[in-house]
Scaffold this active site. Structure first.
Site, PDB file in Angstrom:
ATOM      1  N   CYS A 438       7.851  12.364  21.195  1.00 29.29           N
ATOM      2  CA  CYS A 438       8.747  11.248  21.540  1.00 29.29           C
ATOM      3  C   CYS A 438       8.189  10.442  22.692  1.00 29.29           C
ATOM      4  O   CYS A 438       7.818   9.283  22.549  1.00 29.29           O
ATOM      5  CB  CYS A 438      10.105  11.769  21.970  1.00 29.29           C
ATOM      6  SG  CYS A 438      11.059  12.445  20.651  1.00 29.29           S
ATOM      7  N   GLU A 440       6.380  12.184  25.645  1.00 26.90           N
ATOM      8  CA  GLU A 440       5.814  13.099  26.623  1.00 26.90           C
ATOM      9  C   GLU A 440       4.359  12.759  26.941  1.00 26.90           C
ATOM     10  O   GLU A 440       3.496  12.852  26.075  1.00 26.90           O
ATOM     11  CB  GLU A 440       5.906  14.542  26.101  1.00 26.90           C
ATOM     12  CG  GLU A 440       7.287  14.977  25.691  1.00 26.90           C
ATOM     13  CD  GLU A 440       7.581  14.834  24.205  1.00 26.90           C
ATOM     14  OE1 GLU A 440       7.860  13.692  23.762  1.00 26.90           O
ATOM     15  OE2 GLU A 440       7.535  15.828  23.489  1.00 26.90           O
TER      16      GLU A 440
END
Lengths: 793, 309
Positions: A438, A440
């Site tokens: 997502c 990171e």
């Protein structure tokens, strides 16, 4: 829009056909991998685990069905059917057994499964009883930890039941030296190892495992070459025959050897991407800085006249379709946190080089165009932005955003680089970051980041604090005082901090239990061979072989906690508009008969997302209390825990398990997503929301923060709309925000907004020179606007 | 007005401050809506902007029926049988009902604010103005109806280095314009009709003042864009649009005209104020008609966009 429309029209019929082939089938569960790994494990009982894993992959790659789909140019399948899923019984399987009959019937993420597949899987699963990563991890956890998980304080479900994934390997290395090069490297490392080193035996076994898997990868490719030649023989169409022969030549050469052309580099890349996802089912296998490592091959072919831009774009589009051929079956509960078959293969363009020079190149634009062409959810496309990002790239990204796909996601170099440097990553490596899954950030090819370690419900901890450490009357946390006994807001905050301290310590226990179990039961030699320093250390990633090691659990509910703290501070302690007793009783009864009090909580205390320092600072503090606890700890790979603030879609199930909260939220209602304001409570427009969100500390949340913004397409109309979007992104990043993505609101959304106005109270629509809150309009006018929206796109 | 005379404590009545406005001047802007207008255009989408004084708006949909308002009103002005809830003849605007209306059914339209308060709000989006080439737009109502306040506010904006726009009906005096124009970077001037009879009939005032002031603005050299609210049956005929475009072109400093299609977005607000919507039954112009008018404007030598910039 004229430019992008022309480009969309120019999508080749091949790509249209490939997409059609992909989307016309319902995904299906396949048993082949599960059967093969089980057979292999039965044959290797006496061997060390690392060798067993290597031999299992070798068997899978040597025996599984290889398929070349009609018209495809980049080959390498994970399943016989498009978008199917293999099964990975070594991580966990009991949930799947229990859900065999409902997989095809559930509301989301449906999978077909044949009777034969069920039978084969049942037989395979028997072997794994008691042998899975999941079962070992459960034994390592404290009873208190299991209790907290049961109460919904946090979940470590993803890695508890599945492979870890969440990694980016050194794709460039495979392209430049091939698996023959990696084999040579492992051999050399073996040769120079000191046999008297106490770690020698383990190291030697690991290197042997690396060599087995690298050879297996070459074998796999060669099988595609044979397949292509076989198909070419019977192919009547001379155009396709030539393509198949070209595929055969590619697969005979890569990934064994260094890629010699852009096309070979793409093929080499895809074999890496595919095999990683056959070794383990961890998702978020992220290509990261694809524009950087692919550009030299493209440039060389273009200057050498070996390829045209159009042909290169078509190959790229083919690869983009391929990314969507990968799938994964999850348990029904998890589909609520990971809805919509997501695979999170994050690919990022732009930003700066390790030397601090702008990295934008032609390939950056071509990647954006591939998404514009294919309009598919994978790869998860992202863009890095820094002060020297050219406007042209940002405007191109805006055009893609405007398609309403929610992509690309925008990331700020100016926050992420110092955030990573603050975690001990060197400046050069930090500048070379990419994004996993997502949101990171990590340095690809050097990191085992364990980025999706947990979702932690901070709003639940708030609820538990109000209930003096209890959930449904049962004491599961420390006694930190009755809610009615607090003399000041500070006393309440102290109680909240103490509960947080306790539950984070349990979270650490859960994560470390799972971490250790992966190392013991499912080390991954193939994946490890492409991440620095595994070969040098002679250690798998799962045992701490990577150069950088982290564990990143996510805090969920930032805005709900901030809003709740603000309501308690202002209405209970400052204004004394409601007593603690009255509030507690209203929360206990889910505001039954207390709608006026709920309205007071909603509208008489400031809400996060409106650029109001009073509540924004409390949201910041609430998030920091979580973040500071998390970063105290170390994982079994000797890496630091680093917090993130993003939910995937876990804010929905976590909300379902959380009682009424002092922000006026009713029991069961979804929590706010990521660091975004609670849906509908940011009433002062996008810049105010952006300002609120940027007041959080995004540096400490170095595992990533997620900020969603919704827009009606009319807010981004025309050339000036693109410039304004670019300005909005740059302004957010000027203020040290980390990530933002734009949902350009579609007609469907507007229809939903009509049905559920409360969810969309902040949706501003623009129709010619005048803005209004959509939900404040009469239905007939809403209908007008819905009808008109279609003109805009 | 030199900035050293800036009076931060000057007060005005503001009914809304809208951030992230992207259609009323260049870039990302904050719109400040000043209350009070000399005109009564029947299509007005901001009826709460017309009167200078504060008003109470009742949004029935938000009412949860708790009746707290009934109990706190000292003058018996709350009437649950009235769709608009408030009896204006009894209401003293004391605001006690609004205080206890947690659900937001009763709201104030218009608040007295100092220049300083408004500037503090505007500063919050400074970074967006800088990044987008945006700034501040004063709108209304007629912003120049509160000439002193508007002047002070513009001076404050200039002291912060912001691009300033005023959106005006042109109903003001030459004296006010001459004071304010040196502090303005862009004027958005509304021209509703070229035919004075029709203008008087619908809007209640002659258009001569507007035309005279248009020349004053042109004479100052400040950039100006003419805006026409396109109201079907009132001013959407080809003759009027052509003559508006020709007039704009004749000013010499105008090279752009915006056609703003009539919409009913403000209709609900008439109910909130307990007023009748004066234009019942008129539908927004079709896209085809707007495009036709746009071509006509362009044929007169002006750039034209439908909707604001």
């Amino acid at each position: 829009m004229a430019v992008s429309k022309k480009e969309i029209d120019s999508v080749s019929p091949r790509i249209e056909k490939l997409i059609e082939g992909l989307l016309s089938v319902v995904p299906e569960v396949e048993s082949e991998r599960a059967v093969l790994i089980t057979k292999s494990f039965k044959e290797t009982e006496s061997m060390p685990i690392i060798i067993r894993r290597a031999k299992a992959l070798e068997k899978i790659l040597s025996e599984m069905t290889v398929v070349i789909r009609d018209e495809e140019l980049v080959v390498g399948n994970l399943t016989a059917n498009p978008r199917g899923t293999q099964i990975f019984p070594e991580f966990s399987n009991k949930w799947l057994l229990a859900e065999f009959e409902t997989l095809a019937k559930r509301k989301g993420d449906v999978f077909l499964i044949s009777e034969q597949t069920k039978q084969e899987l049942r037989e395979a699963f028997q072997y794994w009883d008691g042998r899975t990563v999941n079962e070992l991890a459960e034994q390592y956890m404290f009873p208190e930890t299991r209790e907290a998980i049961g109460a919904g304080v946090f979940t470590v479900g993803n890695y508890f039941f599945n492979g870890v994934g969440h990694i980016s390997v050194d794709y460039a290395k495979v392209m430049s030296i091939g698996y023959n090069g990696i084999i040579a490297e492992a051999e050399a490392e073996k040769a120079k190892s000191d046999t008297s080193d106490p770690d020698y035996i383990k190291k030697n076994q690991f290197l042997t495992a690396v060599i087995i898997t690298a050879k297996a990868a070459i074998t796999y490719a060669i099988r595609f070459a044979s397949k292509a030649r076989e198909l070419a023989k019977s192919c009547q169409d001379s155009r396709r025959r030539d393509e198949l022969l070209n595929i055969a030549e590619n697969c005979e050469w890569v990934p064994a050897n260094p890629a010699r052309s852009f096309y070979e580099a793409l093929q080499s890349f895809w074999f890496v991407q595919a095999i990683i996802q056959l070794e383990s089912n961890g998702h978020s296998i992220s290509p990261m800085r694809f524009d950087q490592y692919m550009y030299p091959y493209y440039q060389q072919d273009i200057t050498g006249g070996k390829i045209t831009r159009e042909k290169a774009q078509e190959l790229l589009d083919c690869l983009w379709v391929k990314f969507n051929d990968v799938n994964k079956v999850r348990d029904e509960g998890s589909t609520k946190a990971f809805g919509g078959y997501p695979m999170f293969q994050n690919l990022i363009v732009g930003g700066q080089t390790a030397d601090g020079v702008d990295a934008t190149n032609e390939m950056s634009f071509m990647c954006l165009e591939a998404t514009e062409h294919t309009k598919l959810p994978q790869p998860s496309l992202s863009i890095r932005v820094w002060n020297k990002t050219p406007d042209s790239l940002l405007l191109k990204a805006g055009e893609v955003s405007r398609l309403g796909l929610g992509m690309p996601a925008y990331y700020s170099d100016e926050v992420i680089i110092p955030a990573l440097a603050g975690r001990g990553v060197t400046l050069r490596d930090a500048r070379d970051y990419g994004i996993i899954g997502c949101v990171e950030p990590q340095k690809g090819g050097k990191t085992e980041g364990w980025h999706d370690a947990a979702f932690f419900n901070t709003a639940k901890v708030m609820e538990i604090t109000i209930n003096n450490g209890t959930v449904n009357g049962k004491q599961i946390g420390p006694q930190t005082g009755e809610f009615t006994s607090f003399k000041s807001f500070e006393e309440f905050m102290n109680a909240y901090s103490k509960q947080m301290e306790y539950f984070v310590s349990l979270l650490i226990n859960a994560d470390n239990s799972v971490d250790l179990s992966h190392g013991e039961r499912a080390p991954l030699p193939f994946l490890s061979s492409m991440v620095e320093d595994c070969i040098g250390k002679g250690k798998s990633l799962q045992e701490g072989g990577a150069h950088y090691n982290f564990t990143g659990p996510q805090g969920v509910g930032v805005a709900n906690v901030g809003d709740s703290l603000a309501a308690i501070k202002k209405l209970v302690f400052d204004d004394k508009a409601v007593s603690a007793k009255e509030l507690k009783s209203a929360l206990d009864s889910n505001f039954a008969g207390k709608e006026d009090l709920r309205q007071m909580l909603l509208n008489r205390a400031p809400k996060f997302g409106n650029d109001n320092d009073e509540v924004d600072n409390l949201a910041r503090e609430g998030a920091l209390i979580y973040c500071r606890e998390v970063e105290k700890y170390t994982n079994p790979r000797r890496g630091q825990f680093q917090p993130g603030l993003y939910p995937v879609s876990a804010n929905v199930p976590m909300g379902a398990g959380t009682g009424a909260t002092p922000d006026g939220r009713q029991q069961g209602v979804a929590l706010a997503d990521g660091v975004s304001p609670v849906s509908g409570r940011d009433m002062a427009g996008p810049t105010a929301a952006v300002n609120s969100v940027s007041k959080l500390d995004h540096h400490i949340a170095s595992n990533g923060t997620l900020f969603n913004q919704k827009f009606h397409p009319s807010a981004m109309e025309g050339e000036s709309g693109l410039w304004n979007l670019a300005a909005l992104v740059r302004s957010y990043f000027d203020q040290k925000g980390l990530h933002v993505q734009f949902n350009v609101v579609s007609r469907e959304k507007l229809l939903d907004a009509q049905k559920n106005p409360d969810k969309y109270r902040n949706l501003v629509v623009r129709v010619a020179g005048y803005s209004a809150h959509f939900t404040s309009l009469d239905k007939s006018i809403q209908d007008d606007i819905i009808a008109r929206t279609e003109h805009i796109f | 007005m030199p900035t050293d005379e800036l009076d931060l404590q000057a007060k005005g009545i503001v009914f809304d401050i809208q951030r992230f406005s992207v259609h009323d001047g260049p870039g990302i802007r904050t719109l400040v809506f000043l209350k009070g207008c000399p005109l009564r255009c029947p299509w007005c989408s901001n009826p709460e902007s017309q009167r200078r004084e504060q008003e109470i708006m009742f949004i029935a949909r938000n009412c949860i029926g708790c009746k707290k308002c009934l109990n706190v009103c000292p003058s018996g002005a709350i009437d649950f049988d009235l769709p608009s809830r408030i009896r204006p003849e009894k209401c003293t605007l004391c605001g006690k009902c609004i205080e206890v209306c947690y659900a937001g059914a009763l709201n104030t339209a218009g608040q007295e604010k100092t220049v300083e308060t408004v500037l503090n709000e505007l500063k919050k989006d400074n970074v967006y103005y800088r990044r987008s080439g945006g700034g501040i737009t004063l709108s209304g109502g007629e912003p120049l109806a509160q000439a002193d306040f508007a002047g002070q506010l513009l001076a404050g904006c200039k002291a912060n280095g912001w691009h300033t726009t005023i959106e005006t009906t042109g109903f003001t005096t030459e004296k006010v314009l001459k004071r304010v124009l040196p502090l303005v970077d862009l004027v958005l001037l509304d021209i509703k009709h070229m035919d004075d009879q029709k203008h008087k009939k619908y809007v209640g005032k002659s258009n001569k003042t507007v035309h005279r002031n248009a020349r004053v603005i042109a004479g100052s050299g400040v950039q100006m864009i003419v805006r026409v609210p396109v109201i079907p049956g009132f001013n959407d005929d080809l003759i009027n649009i052509r003559s508006t475009a020709n007039f704009a072109h004749s000013l010499g400093t105008v090279n752009e005209l915006h056609l703003l299609p009539y919409h009913r977005l403000g209709q609900g607000k008439y109910d909130y104020l307990g007023r009748q919507y004066p234009l019942e039954g008129i539908t927004p112009p079709s896209r085809g008609n707007m495009e036709r008018l746009k071509l006509l404007v362009e044929s007169c030598g002006l750039r034209c966009s439908i909707g604001g910039g």
